[in-house]
Design an enzyme around this catalytic site. Structure first.
Site, PDB file in Angstrom:
ATOM      1  N   SER A   1       0.802  -1.223   0.000  1.00  0.00           N
ATOM      2  CA  SER A   1       0.000   0.000   0.000  1.00  0.00           C
ATOM      3  C   SER A   1       0.836   1.275   0.000  1.00  0.00           C
ATOM      4  CB  SER A   1      -0.952   0.008   1.199  1.00  0.00           C
ATOM      5  OG  SER A   1      -0.225  -0.022   2.405  1.00  0.00           O
TER       6      SER A   1
ATOM      7  N   LYS B   1      -6.109   3.715   8.940  1.00  0.00           N
ATOM      8  CA  LYS B   1      -5.197   4.672   8.303  1.00  0.00           C
ATOM      9  C   LYS B   1      -5.749   6.092   8.357  1.00  0.00           C
ATOM     10  CE  LYS B   1      -3.162   1.209   5.236  1.00  0.00           C
ATOM     11  NZ  LYS B   1      -2.961   0.733   3.855  1.00  0.00           N
TER      12      LYS B   1
END
Length: 814
Positions: A679, A722
């Protein structure tokens, strides 16, 4: 003519002290010498075959060939049970006679070279049959004279017709002296051995007759007062053992109690059988207490006992709201269960799995569910459990056997429908003692746990009414078959506002009460709590915050005693005095843009976190170096990012020859922490473009997403964690993959209102937002001029950036 054949072999060797094992018989003994135990373990690792031979001097620790009888037994290990200390109990079965030819002393155990002796089958002529019949007759006389042979054993021996096997079994049953047993053992011819056993049986029969006559005369000589004393002492011992009762009274009480317990048929039959067995046992029999404990365990289980669920939905919502802030998915699932249970009364208990970082309240919410339902609550921690017997219990053939922890917890709860919490199910392990995760498959399967069988109980017990709840920090380490049996509910981290509410409503009042202070004796304003959250904690949950508030309460108690006051108000100065220098710096948005530095977002088992990824360009040979304890997948993302940049260097205005002139270094700080995953692809791509073009990156922007060689931005996991990390760090703009846009519905409203979330599909869209300006496309004229000018001219255009890296002259910063 030899009546046997020889086969050479070698096996781990255990010298025996005062014992002889015959082929075809079973022997149990305790092993205490380290070399013997290691030899047994080595044999079990191979094929469970070991060589046993008696030693002449039992005090000799490591006997040599001279200290051993050369004829021993090749045996198969049937069972090894660890005893307290360094001993173990071993059960072996004799297979073959063998002659010891040599001993190899290893570092930890001995290896024996042997000649296995296989008897040759003899023809059963009249002489052999007569010898076998004589042996049967002699053994019958011995059994009748001594009274030491059970009927089962007597019948089995009388049926034996093989001379060698018959001699071995009779010798094993009648001979007690080790020297006599070894003498028989060393006779290799079957017929000769049987003849010698017959001679010994005559002697043993005569001695047994004399012994019985002596015992009879001694009994007749016992005086009446001695008999009375002996009987009274027996009565005292029995009464002490049974608690002033007797076996008959206890059996009656157990029988009456059994009639009132609604057991299933199999459990009732097994319990009744054991009670009958107990009624025929002597109080001096060591097995009496074992049978009694088993019966009591079965009868103390909550057969048919269930607490009535409180199905008031409003009450459940109120209790869950009082105990926890947030966790809406969990609360909604509990209310759904209550609603269906209210309509369908015989619904099976659900099996839920709360997955989330530490400290977010997974364990405490399970307690709240039990309180809302009005059920008993039991908890079992699975962290580090490696023994299957912890789940299923031990079989009663083992010494000190007990039920598994599941049955023990149900017995402790006193009902068949408690809320049962399996904590840390992702941290179970496995070793030679079994795989507890596999044992959990039956427990957590609503289709088969209605007849769960514990090894100790050996009877089915219904677990289908239990509401099982499991917790885990990550689902990655849970075996897939076990994962399929559970309903996954993600319990994510808290926003700063949620932490503030939790601290005010729960943590501070609880800590004040726990430390014995008055309810309003410690005052902490919202601003101070925010400073505490931002400067002294960095976590998804509130466990560290709870610890820090407890520290403040304790410091406040000391101040109250020193100043003789009843209240303390914690301001900024007191917070600094109580807690010291803040270990964490609260990153605020709007910092000055930097070249080659990009804010990335990461997911960890402890929640989300921000990562600053840095890129530097230097003169060199075209190598790519990655540092920061990166995993293979993250390194591959760096290579994919560099490939995309090379493929689009003209569009990005990059004039350097990336393959020959420049070394690239990508670093992720906090190098002691391992990092992996795809990611960070877009983050690395942005950092490379910024470093190569000299265009700064906005530091109030963070991003996440996997990048492909074509520049596509692929979806990622852990989006909520996140975004919470970005919110904590003061980031006001976050770039996410467009395919993750659907996950924004689950984001807290506070996060969505404070952060500008931009879905992107391509790296170009990322660069437009992250860079202070888009790179200008290189012209063909400029490319041709640079090629003609050569490397020296290109070097003249290189300048040193403020960060110290070598790069082309950056364009003006907007």
């Amino acid at each position: 003519m030899e009546m046997y054949t020889i086969e050479n072999a070698s096996y781990p060797f255990v010298p025996m002290r005062g014992m002889v094992l015959f082929p075809g018989t079973v022997l149990h003994f305790d092993a205490g010498r380290a070399r013997s135990i290691e030899a047994l373990e080595e044999a079990r690792r191979r094929n469970s075959i070991v060589f046993l031979s008696p030693q002449k001097n039992i005090d000799e620790e490591v006997p040599g060939m001279d200290g051993l009888f050369l004829v021993g037994t090749v045996a198969k290990i049937k069972q090894i049970v660890k005893l307290p200390g360094s001993h173990c109990r071993v059960i072996v079965e004799g297979l073959h006679r063998a002659r010891l030819t040599g001993v190899l002393e290893g570092e930890t155990f001995s290896e024996a070279s042997v000649e296995i002796i296989h008897p040759v089958e003899v023809e059963k002529d009249a002489k052999v049959q007569a010898l076998i019949k004589a042996a049967h007759d002699f053994f019958s006389d011995y059994a009748e004279s001594s009274g030491k042979i059970s009927s089962d054993r007597f019948e089995s021996i009388m049926k034996m017709e093989e001379p060698g096997a018959l001699a071995d079994v009779i010798a094993a049953n009648i001979l007690t002296k080790m020297e006599e047993r070894q003498e028989i053992h060393e006779i290799l011819d079957d017929l000769q051995r049987l003849e010698r056993v017959c001679a010994m049986m005559l002697t043993e029969t005569e001695m047994a007759g004399v012994e019985r006559e002596v015992q009879q005369r001694v009994r007749e000589q016992v005086q009446d007062n001695q008999k009375e004393y002996f009987l009274r002492e027996q009565i005292k011992a029995i009464q002490t053992e049974l608690g002033d009762g007797d076996i008959a009274t206890e059996v009656d009480d157990l029988t009456k109690k059994l009639e009132k317990i609604p057991m299933n048929d199999e459990a009732r039959s097994r319990t009744k059988k054991q009670i009958d067995h107990l009624s025929h046992m002597s109080p001096y029999n060591p097995e009496t207490s074992v049978v009694r404990t088993y019966v009591e365990t079965l009868m103390e289980l909550p057969w048919g006992k269930m607490t009535e669920d409180n199905l008031d939905l409003d009450r459940a919502r109120k209790i869950l709201a009082e105990d926890h802030c947030g966790l809406e998915d969990v609360k909604e699932r509990v209310v759904e269960y209550l609603a269906v249970r209210k309509i369908k009364n015989d619904m099976k208990g659900p099996i839920l799995c709360f997955v989330g970082p530490p400290g977010v309240g997974k364990t405490s919410v399970a307690r709240s569910i039990a309180r809302a339902l009005g059920r008993e609550f039991v908890q079992m921690s699975l962290g580090g459990v490696r023994d299957e017997a912890e789940i299923r219990g031990h079989r009663r053939t083992y010494l000190g056997a007990i039920p598994g922890r599941i049955i023990s917890s149900i017995r402790q709860a006193g009902t068949m429908n408690p809320v049962f919490l399996f904590d840390e199910i992702d941290k179970m392990g496995m070793d030679v003692r079994g795989d507890p995760a596999s044992a959990m498959l039956e427990v957590l399967d609503s289709e088969q746990n209605n007849a769960f069988r514990d090894h100790y109980l050996e009877a089915p017990f219904d677990l289908s009414h239990v509401m099982f709840i499991t917790t885990a920090n990550t689902a990655d380490t849970i075996p897939q078959p076990l994962l399929d049996r559970m309903e996954m509910i993600e319990v994510n981290g808290y926003t700063e506002d949620e932490k503030l509410d939790i601290a005010k409503l729960h943590l501070l009042p609880d800590q004040i009460k726990e430390h014995g202070l008055a309810a309003d004796s410690v005052h902490i304003s919202d601003d101070i709590i925010r400073q505490l959250i931002q400067g002294y904690t960095r976590e998804a949950g509130v466990r560290g915050l709870k610890r820090d508030i407890g520290k403040i309460v304790r410091k406040s108690a000391v101040e109250m005693l020193d100043n003789k006051t009843t209240e303390v108000t914690v301001d900024a100065d007191k917070l600094r005095a109580f807690m010291g220098i803040p270990p964490f710096h609260y990153e605020k948005a709007g910092k000055k843009p930097e070249v080659g530095v990009v804010n990335g977002l990461a997911w960890t088992a402890a929640g989300g976190d921000t990562l600053q990824i840095e890129a530097q360009i230097m003169q060199g040979s075209g190598s790519l170096e990655t540092t920061g304890s990166l995993g293979d997948v993250m390194k591959e993302s760096a290579h994919a990012a560099l490939t995309w940049v090379r493929a689009h260097k003209d569009e990005l205005g990059i004039t350097k020859n990336l393959g020959k002139e420049s070394d690239i270094h990508i670093h992720v700080p906090e190098g002691a922490v391992p990092k992996d995953g795809p990611s960070a692809g877009v983050t690395m791509t942005t950092a490379l473009v910024s470093a190569l073009t000299g265009i700064p990156v906005h530091q109030n922007v963070a991003m996440t997403g996997e990048v492909t060689l074509r520049g596509r931005v692929l979806p990622i996991g852990g989006l909520k964690e996140k975004l919470l990390a970005a919110h904590r760090a003061g980031i006001d703009t976050v770039l996410i993959p467009r395919e993750n846009e659907k996950d924004l519905e689950k984001m807290p409203e506070k996060v969505r209102s404070d952060i500008k979330i931009i879905p992107v599909e391509d790296v170009t869209e990322v660069l437009k937002v992250a860079l202070t300006e888009m790179p200008k496309k290189a012209t063909k004229k400029k490319d041709a001029a640079e090629k003609k000018a050569g490397s020296k001219k290109a070097t003249d255009k290189v300048t040193v950036l403020p960060s110290g890296s070598m790069d082309v002259t950056p364009p003006p910063v907007a």
